[in-house]
Design a protein around this motif. Sequence first.
Motif, PDB file in Angstrom:
ATOM      1  N   PRO A 179       0.831  -1.614   0.062  1.00 12.69           N
ATOM      2  CA  PRO A 179      -0.042   0.224   0.128  1.00 12.69           C
ATOM      3  C   PRO A 179       0.829   1.609  -0.179  1.00 12.69           C
ATOM      4  CG  PRO A 179      -0.164  -1.288   1.750  1.00 12.69           C
ATOM      5  CD  PRO A 179       1.039  -1.710   1.416  1.00 12.69           C
ATOM      6  N   PHE A 180       1.617   1.186   0.322  1.00 11.50           N
ATOM      7  CA  PHE A 180       3.230   2.054   0.198  1.00 11.50           C
ATOM      8  C   PHE A 180       3.652   2.248  -0.759  1.00 11.50           C
ATOM      9  CE2 PHE A 180       2.978   1.070   4.567  1.00 11.50           C
ATOM     10  CZ  PHE A 180       2.800   2.198   5.730  1.00 11.50           C
ATOM     11  N   VAL A 181       3.561   1.870  -1.937  1.00 12.11           N
ATOM     12  CA  VAL A 181       3.613   1.618  -3.368  1.00 12.11           C
ATOM     13  C   VAL A 181       2.720   1.597  -4.695  1.00 12.11           C
ATOM     14  CG1 VAL A 181       5.091   0.593  -4.918  1.00 12.11           C
ATOM     15  CG2 VAL A 181       5.481   0.126  -2.884  1.00 12.11           C
ATOM     16  N   THR A 182       1.054   0.951  -3.983  1.00 12.25           N
ATOM     17  CA  THR A 182       0.460   1.296  -4.818  1.00 12.25           C
ATOM     18  C   THR A 182      -0.755   2.568  -4.927  1.00 12.25           C
ATOM     19  OG1 THR A 182      -0.747  -0.305  -3.272  1.00 12.25           O
ATOM     20  CG2 THR A 182       0.864  -1.073  -5.195  1.00 12.25           C
ATOM     21  N   PHE A 183      -0.582   3.649  -4.074  1.00 12.18           N
ATOM     22  CA  PHE A 183      -1.634   4.394  -3.545  1.00 12.18           C
ATOM     23  C   PHE A 183      -1.457   5.328  -4.861  1.00 12.18           C
ATOM     24  CE2 PHE A 183       2.645   5.933  -1.774  1.00 12.18           C
ATOM     25  CZ  PHE A 183       2.626   7.217  -2.212  1.00 12.18           C
ATOM     26  N   PRO A 184      -2.903   5.990  -4.884  1.00 13.25           N
ATOM     27  CA  PRO A 184      -2.632   6.825  -5.925  1.00 13.25           C
ATOM     28  C   PRO A 184      -1.963   8.125  -6.441  1.00 13.25           C
ATOM     29  CG  PRO A 184      -5.058   6.910  -5.085  1.00 13.25           C
ATOM     30  CD  PRO A 184      -3.929   6.121  -4.527  1.00 13.25           C
ATOM     31  N   GLY A 185      -1.064   7.996  -7.760  1.00 10.47           N
ATOM     32  CA  GLY A 185      -0.231   9.079  -7.931  1.00 10.47           C
ATOM     33  C   GLY A 185      -0.969  10.327  -8.742  1.00 10.47           C
ATOM     34  N   PRO A 186      -0.358  11.272  -9.372  1.00  9.32           N
ATOM     35  CA  PRO A 186      -0.394  12.958  -9.790  1.00  9.32           C
ATOM     36  C   PRO A 186      -1.225  12.025 -11.764  1.00  9.32           C
ATOM     37  CG  PRO A 186       1.582  12.912  -8.850  1.00  9.32           C
ATOM     38  CD  PRO A 186       0.849  11.446  -9.172  1.00  9.32           C
ATOM     39  N   ALA A 187      -2.138  12.725 -12.005  1.00  9.28           N
ATOM     40  CA  ALA A 187      -2.533  12.389 -12.932  1.00  9.28           C
ATOM     41  C   ALA A 187      -1.814  12.858 -14.583  1.00  9.28           C
ATOM     42  CB  ALA A 187      -4.039  13.018 -13.204  1.00  9.28           C
ATOM     43  N   ASP A 188      -1.745  11.809 -14.961  1.00  6.98           N
ATOM     44  CA  ASP A 188      -0.636  12.357 -16.005  1.00  6.98           C
ATOM     45  C   ASP A 188       0.326  12.555 -16.007  1.00  6.98           C
ATOM     46  OD1 ASP A 188      -3.013  11.156 -17.680  1.00  6.98           O
ATOM     47  OD2 ASP A 188      -4.126  13.352 -17.533  1.00  6.98           O
ATOM     48  N   TRP A 189       1.010  12.060 -15.424  1.00  3.18           N
ATOM     49  CA  TRP A 189       2.986  12.881 -15.024  1.00  3.18           C
ATOM     50  C   TRP A 189       3.591  11.375 -15.467  1.00  3.18           C
ATOM     51  CZ3 TRP A 189       5.658  11.683  -9.631  1.00  3.18           C
ATOM     52  CH2 TRP A 189       5.751  11.903  -9.599  1.00  3.18           C
ATOM     53  N   ASP A 190       4.425  12.068 -15.872  1.00  2.00           N
ATOM     54  CA  ASP A 190       5.851  11.663 -16.520  1.00  2.00           C
ATOM     55  C   ASP A 190       6.851  11.071 -16.532  1.00  2.00           C
ATOM     56  OD1 ASP A 190       7.078  13.666 -16.360  1.00  2.00           O
ATOM     57  OD2 ASP A 190       6.712  14.652 -18.537  1.00  2.00           O
ATOM     58  N   GLY A 191       6.687  11.586 -14.471  1.00  2.00           N
ATOM     59  CA  GLY A 191       7.625  11.405 -13.691  1.00  2.00           C
ATOM     60  C   GLY A 191       6.916   9.913 -13.169  1.00  2.00           C
ATOM     61  N   GLU A 192       5.627   9.169 -13.402  1.00  5.25           N
ATOM     62  CA  GLU A 192       4.853   8.464 -12.126  1.00  5.25           C
ATOM     63  C   GLU A 192       5.671   6.803 -12.493  1.00  5.25           C
ATOM     64  OE1 GLU A 192       0.995   6.036 -10.991  1.00  5.25           O
ATOM     65  OE2 GLU A 192       1.125   7.637 -12.637  1.00  5.25           O
ATOM     66  N   SER A 193       6.349   6.502 -13.920  1.00  6.13           N
ATOM     67  CA  SER A 193       7.073   4.636 -13.475  1.00  6.13           C
ATOM     68  C   SER A 193       8.770   5.382 -12.553  1.00  6.13           C
ATOM     69  CB  SER A 193       7.261   4.707 -14.691  1.00  6.13           C
ATOM     70  OG  SER A 193       8.453   3.469 -15.058  1.00  6.13           O
ATOM     71  N   ALA A 194       9.519   6.765 -12.741  1.00  8.43           N
ATOM     72  CA  ALA A 194      10.572   6.471 -11.536  1.00  8.43           C
ATOM     73  C   ALA A 194      10.037   6.199 -10.461  1.00  8.43           C
ATOM     74  CB  ALA A 194      11.328   7.485 -12.620  1.00  8.43           C
ATOM     75  N   TRP A 195       9.010   7.040 -10.058  1.00  9.25           N
ATOM     76  CA  TRP A 195       8.119   7.364  -8.864  1.00  9.25           C
ATOM     77  C   TRP A 195       7.997   6.543  -8.274  1.00  9.25           C
ATOM     78  CZ3 TRP A 195       3.056   8.008  -7.017  1.00  9.25           C
ATOM     79  CH2 TRP A 195       2.734   8.049  -5.648  1.00  9.25           C
ATOM     80  N   ARG A 196       7.432   5.373  -8.707  1.00 10.54           N
ATOM     81  CA  ARG A 196       6.543   4.592  -8.454  1.00 10.54           C
ATOM     82  C   ARG A 196       8.176   3.226  -7.790  1.00 10.54           C
ATOM     83  NH1 ARG A 196       1.207   4.233  -6.747  1.00 10.54           N
ATOM     84  NH2 ARG A 196       0.013   5.331  -8.263  1.00 10.54           N
ATOM     85  N   ALA A 197       8.981   3.079  -9.000  1.00  7.80           N
ATOM     86  CA  ALA A 197      10.528   2.926  -8.646  1.00  7.80           C
ATOM     87  C   ALA A 197      11.028   2.731  -7.521  1.00  7.80           C
ATOM     88  CB  ALA A 197      10.983   2.794  -9.713  1.00  7.80           C
ATOM     89  N   THR A 198      10.684   3.847  -6.987  1.00  9.91           N
ATOM     90  CA  THR A 198      11.583   4.935  -5.949  1.00  9.91           C
ATOM     91  C   THR A 198      11.297   4.259  -4.734  1.00  9.91           C
ATOM     92  OG1 THR A 198      12.581   7.321  -7.150  1.00  9.91           O
ATOM     93  CG2 THR A 198      12.614   6.259  -4.849  1.00  9.91           C
ATOM     94  N   LEU A 199       9.502   4.318  -4.422  1.00 13.39           N
ATOM     95  CA  LEU A 199       8.200   4.128  -3.779  1.00 13.39           C
ATOM     96  C   LEU A 199       8.690   2.143  -3.391  1.00 13.39           C
ATOM     97  CD1 LEU A 199       4.896   4.935  -4.811  1.00 13.39           C
ATOM     98  CD2 LEU A 199       6.918   6.148  -2.623  1.00 13.39           C
ATOM     99  N   SER A 200       8.369   1.361  -4.263  1.00 16.70           N
ATOM    100  CA  SER A 200       9.379   0.209  -4.431  1.00 16.70           C
ATOM    101  C   SER A 200      10.808   0.129  -3.609  1.00 16.70           C
ATOM    102  CB  SER A 200       9.593  -0.266  -5.523  1.00 16.70           C
ATOM    103  OG  SER A 200       7.665  -0.731  -6.371  1.00 16.70           O
ATOM    104  N   GLU A 201      11.449   0.370  -4.144  1.00 15.31           N
ATOM    105  CA  GLU A 201      12.701   0.598  -3.656  1.00 15.31           C
ATOM    106  C   GLU A 201      12.689   1.045  -1.713  1.00 15.31           C
ATOM    107  OE1 GLU A 201      16.864   3.843  -3.787  1.00 15.31           O
ATOM    108  OE2 GLU A 201      15.875   2.609  -5.215  1.00 15.31           O
ATOM    109  N   VAL A 202      12.015   2.334  -1.388  1.00 19.36           N
ATOM    110  CA  VAL A 202      11.712   2.972  -0.321  1.00 19.36           C
ATOM    111  C   VAL A 202      10.707   1.993   0.396  1.00 19.36           C
ATOM    112  CG1 VAL A 202      11.166   4.285   1.203  1.00 19.36           C
ATOM    113  CG2 VAL A 202      12.407   4.790  -1.041  1.00 19.36           C
ATOM    114  N   ALA A 203      10.383   1.373   0.098  1.00 18.71           N
ATOM    115  CA  ALA A 203       9.118  -0.028   0.845  1.00 18.71           C
ATOM    116  C   ALA A 203      10.013  -1.408   1.210  1.00 18.71           C
ATOM    117  CB  ALA A 203       8.484  -0.359  -0.402  1.00 18.71           C
ATOM    118  N   SER A 204      11.402  -1.791   0.302  1.00 14.52           N
ATOM    119  CA  SER A 204      11.983  -2.575   0.618  1.00 14.52           C
ATOM    120  C   SER A 204      12.927  -2.222   1.086  1.00 14.52           C
ATOM    121  CB  SER A 204      12.918  -3.129  -1.224  1.00 14.52           C
ATOM    122  OG  SER A 204      13.435  -3.708  -0.783  1.00 14.52           O
ATOM    123  N   GLU A 205      13.807  -1.029   1.564  1.00 16.37           N
ATOM    124  CA  GLU A 205      15.000  -0.791   2.121  1.00 16.37           C
ATOM    125  C   GLU A 205      14.714   0.265   2.989  1.00 16.37           C
ATOM    126  OE1 GLU A 205      18.112   0.836  -0.952  1.00 16.37           O
ATOM    127  OE2 GLU A 205      17.347  -0.671  -2.304  1.00 16.37           O
TER     128      GLU A 205
END
Length: 558
Positions: A179-205
């Motif tokens: 849930p710390f990775v999958t919550f809604p982000g900004p609509a139509d944001w070109d940075g979303e993919s990189a942001w999700r990757a960072t969230l996954s890293e923070v959740a894991s580490e």
Amino acid sequence: MDAHAELVDLAEKYWDTVLEAAPGAATLLGDRRFDDRIEDLSEAAEQRLTGVYQGLLQRVSALDAAALTDRDRITRALLIQELASAVDQLEWRPVEMACDQMDGVHAATLTLAPQTNAPAPENARALVRRFRQFDTLFAQAAERFRAGLAAGRAPARVVVERSLNQLDGYLASDPADDPFVTFPGPADWDGESAWRATLSEVASEVIRPALREYRTALAEELLPAARPDDKAGLCWLGSDGEDIYRRLLRRHTTLDDLGAEEIHALGLAELERLREEYARVGGALFGLRDQAEIFERLRADPALRYRDGAEILADARAALADADAAMPDWFGRLPEESCAIVPVPEFLAADVAGAYYFPPAADGSRPGTYFVNLYDPSDQPRYQTRAIAYHEAIPGHHLQLTIANELTGVPRFQRQSFANTAFVEGWALYTERLADEMGLYPDDLARIGMLAADSFRSARLVVDTGLHARGWSRQRAIDFMVAHVPVGRTELETEVDRYIAIPGQAVGYKVGQLEIARQRARVAERLGERFDIKTFHDTVLGSGSVSLPVLRELAGTL
């Protein structure tokens, strides 16, 4: 500065202080200024906050009430009450015991996670910075728990066990669904993919390791020292526990003069009154008038249980559709925001209540949400669904809290405060009975669900005080609930563990309901044919969440 302007200024300072100290709650409410921060659980921060509240309390108390309008006097009274209550609570260092499955540090964090959103890129980036601080948050929490143990404040064993179960559920969950990775982000944001990757890293580490360390502290330090089930209540902590319980009763009832013994007697009287209603409805429904026989039928008949979670959700949605259609005849003021209905996250479901509600964000980024617990449908009675839906959504929590959120001309704390348990929960319980007046229970089976819900809240008065003031064991509390509430044992065990976890909170429901009903009856008697139910309801809801003394003042204006 005139009295009105000073009052408004102090009210704004108070609410800014509350939100800055609770940045997670600020995000939930739609105030995004603190998205990059996390709660400071240190004793030094607690002491600083207490000092700020004490200073504000002195200044608000010094304001001349005679120089204020009627509306401002209500604001002043509420602000004094909230500040005094906040000081009263902080003085007993509640963080030292916040390891439970309801309001514990981890429980609050995990419960808020599915409600998080990031409407703009700056919010998204700020929340990453918050999540990177989870190791500090949970290390502070563990340190405060150790201080509590050193002060003789051992937690009840069952709440630690339930907390461990929650943590194990989260830590075993699929990281892709975190849930710390999958919550809604900004609509139509070109940075979303990189942001999700960072969230996954923070959740894991960061997040998952922090919660593992926190779990280790609970399992290896708190659990061995925890109080056994036969000493689950606060009174087993001696004079310290007795003092804490008195403070919690004051907080959740908003009354200074209502003690544990009076509350205990009130619960017994309400349960006795309900016997007559069960006899009447049970006679019409089953041809049974004896309460024990009615309860046995309700528990034993498999046709009265759900088959799956989809049925529960469908019935909840149908109940709210009926309520929506009936509302204009009973309320002049209606919420603009609709109510979403979603399941409780699976990793929380086994250890939390059957339903709960989150109000909408003030910035419109998240709707008011009714969470329906789909855990073990075969243990969930069909006859309870309507009463629960009316309590949690409309005309209960969603109506009251969303109307408060949409008020104009009152300070933010009146629109957003979560301090007045007796009013907020009392209103929701009042509406379960109001729903019967509104014709929202289609048959006696649904009506007996209303009685079952009332039994829950009446028995709580007895069990909460029994545990925390009279020294009841957990088993005695469960047995009492089984004898007086017609639902399954599993649900009743979860409920009793809730009362052990958050003493005094469950008392507020019935105390508040009875006060609202009492004020309605007094106003109706005074006004006679001039009494208008819409005006009464709009007046009660028109100042936000209020204390019970302020509720009496509002009713006196009609």
